[in-house]
Design a protein around this motif. Structure first.
Motif, PDB file in Angstrom:
ATOM      1  N   ARG A  75       0.914  -1.109  -0.044  1.00 41.16           N
ATOM      2  CA  ARG A  75      -0.036   0.122  -0.083  1.00 41.16           C
ATOM      3  C   ARG A  75       0.906   1.347   0.029  1.00 41.16           C
ATOM      4  NH1 ARG A  75      -4.297   0.760  -1.902  1.00 41.16           N
ATOM      5  NH2 ARG A  75      -5.107   2.214  -0.102  1.00 41.16           N
ATOM      6  N   PRO A  76       0.446   2.364  -0.278  1.00 41.56           N
ATOM      7  CA  PRO A  76       1.151   3.771  -0.163  1.00 41.56           C
ATOM      8  C   PRO A  76       1.740   3.748   1.022  1.00 41.56           C
ATOM      9  CG  PRO A  76      -0.857   3.834  -1.400  1.00 41.56           C
ATOM     10  CD  PRO A  76      -1.252   2.628  -0.878  1.00 41.56           C
TER      11      PRO A  76
ATOM     12  N   GLN B 217       0.764  -2.376  -6.839  1.00 46.16           N
ATOM     13  CA  GLN B 217      -0.361  -1.922  -5.901  1.00 46.16           C
ATOM     14  C   GLN B 217      -0.803  -3.023  -5.121  1.00 46.16           C
ATOM     15  OE1 GLN B 217      -2.296   1.246  -8.092  1.00 46.16           O
ATOM     16  NE2 GLN B 217      -0.842   2.728  -7.499  1.00 46.16           N
TER      17      GLN B 217
END
Length: 358
Positions: A90-91, A244
């Motif tokens: 994830r970011p 992602q």
């Protein structure tokens, strides 16, 4: 014979000659077919030699490109030729940071490396990579030119080190769209220049455009993933492909990712030989404290905890091996060094500090 009979006889003789020639070519082709069993014996002997050399040097048995983190290499045995590795998160988890940690480790071993960047510019990638080559540098030094009088020479020396290696960053970040075919042209060019490529990094797969008749993001990513799998075999390079993850894991109490969290395509899970998830629980803890503080701005205990968390230079982290086609799965306990955005072995910076004190 009539003329027609003569022509028919000539055609029959020609057909017989072609049949004999075809049979001869088949036999010749059979003699030229590679002996897959002898090929395996040669492959095994090379692998055994590499593993034995590592053991003699007191290192864990690594048969591929080491990550630089022993606890991770113990599980994966390094990144091997033609291996398709997905590195997903994830970011803010540091996907690119983890990939560059592996690049730095490979550079120290004189491997040839091509970094295909679809998101960041080459300047950004180099700025992130330099602190991993010289641990006295930080991202503040390389991104913001902080304290340039003291660190400029170190930065230029690290850049010259990169320049001396078989290493290149292909910057696709300014292109409005990008396909794997265009990436393949770059790979072919640098494979000739480097006389083969050991490691290819692609950052990241969801930014590639499909080229077939696939409809929707899932089928497009499936098509691209299948092509990357074939390219890994063709190039004989280790491929590290960033990906992602779905937002769904954010709703779970345990935020640690699983292979089913890969975004857009179940085929990523199926195609990959290894799936890695860099994971920093501190990111979620920091987010939780900020939310609590927004509701209770006068709570000094929460404020102090948040300050302590955000000011720490080292945090405990994990690199989860969610899939390993040719080995075990598990979790490598590591640390994340914020000033250089690096995943490092536990106690790594304590050892460096003690070396300087000595």
């Amino acid at each position: 014979y009539t003329a027609s009979q003569s022509s028919a006889r000539d055609l029959e003789l020609i057909f017989n000659d072609l049949t004999e020639l075809s049979a001869s070519l088949d036999i010749q082709a059979m003699n030229e077919v590679s002996d897959i069993f002898e090929n395996y014996k040669a492959h095994y002997a090379k692998t055994a030699e590499t593993a034995n050399n590592e053991l003699l040097n007191g290192q864990p048995s690594i048969i591929g490109i080491p990550s630089g983190i022993d606890s991770l290499d113990f599980i994966t045995k390094g990144f091997k030729p033609s291996e398709y590795v997905i590195l997903a998160g994830r970011p803010s988890m540091g996907k690119t940071s983890a990939a560059l940690d592996i690049v730095a480790s490979a550079l120290m071993r004189d491997k040839s490396i091509l970094f295909l960047s679809l998101e960041m510019s080459s300047d950004q990638i180099i700025a992130r990579l330099l602190p991993k080559l010289d641990r006295q540098l930080s991202l503040d030094n390389t991104f913001l030119a902080q304290d340039s009088l003291n660190y400029q020479d170190k930065i230029y020396n690290a850049v010259d080190f990169l320049k001396s290696k078989r290493f290149y960053i292909e910057d696709f970040s300014k292109k409005s769209s990008m396909t794997l075919t265009e990436c393949e042209k770059t790979i072919t060019m640098f494979s000739k220049k480097f006389k083969g490529i050991d490691l290819i990094v692609l950052d990241y797969i969801q930014m590639l455009e499909g080229e077939g008749k696939s409809f929707g993001e899932n089928s497009q990513t499936s098509e691209i993933s299948a092509r990357i799998k074939r390219l890994a075999k063709k190039t004989k390079a280790s491929w590290i492909v960033l990906s992602q993850l779905n937002r769904a894991l954010e709703t779970r109490n345990d935020k640690r990712p699983m292979a089913s969290d890969l975004r857009n395509s179940g085929s990523l899970e199926q195609d990959a030989d290894i799936i890695l998830f860099p994971f920093r629980e501190t990111v979620y803890l920091e987010r939780s404290l900020k939310e609590q503080l927004s509701k209770k701005p006068d709570n000094h205990a929460i404020a102090d905890a948040l300050v302590a968390l955000t000011s720490a230079t080292i945090e405990n982290a994990e690199i989860i091996v969610g899939k390993n086609r040719n080995g075990a799965i598990g979790t490598a306990n590591v640390q994340f060094h914020r000033p250089s955005a690096s995943y490092v072995p536990i106690g790594y910076f304590e050892e460096i500090k003690n070396q300087f004190l000595d």
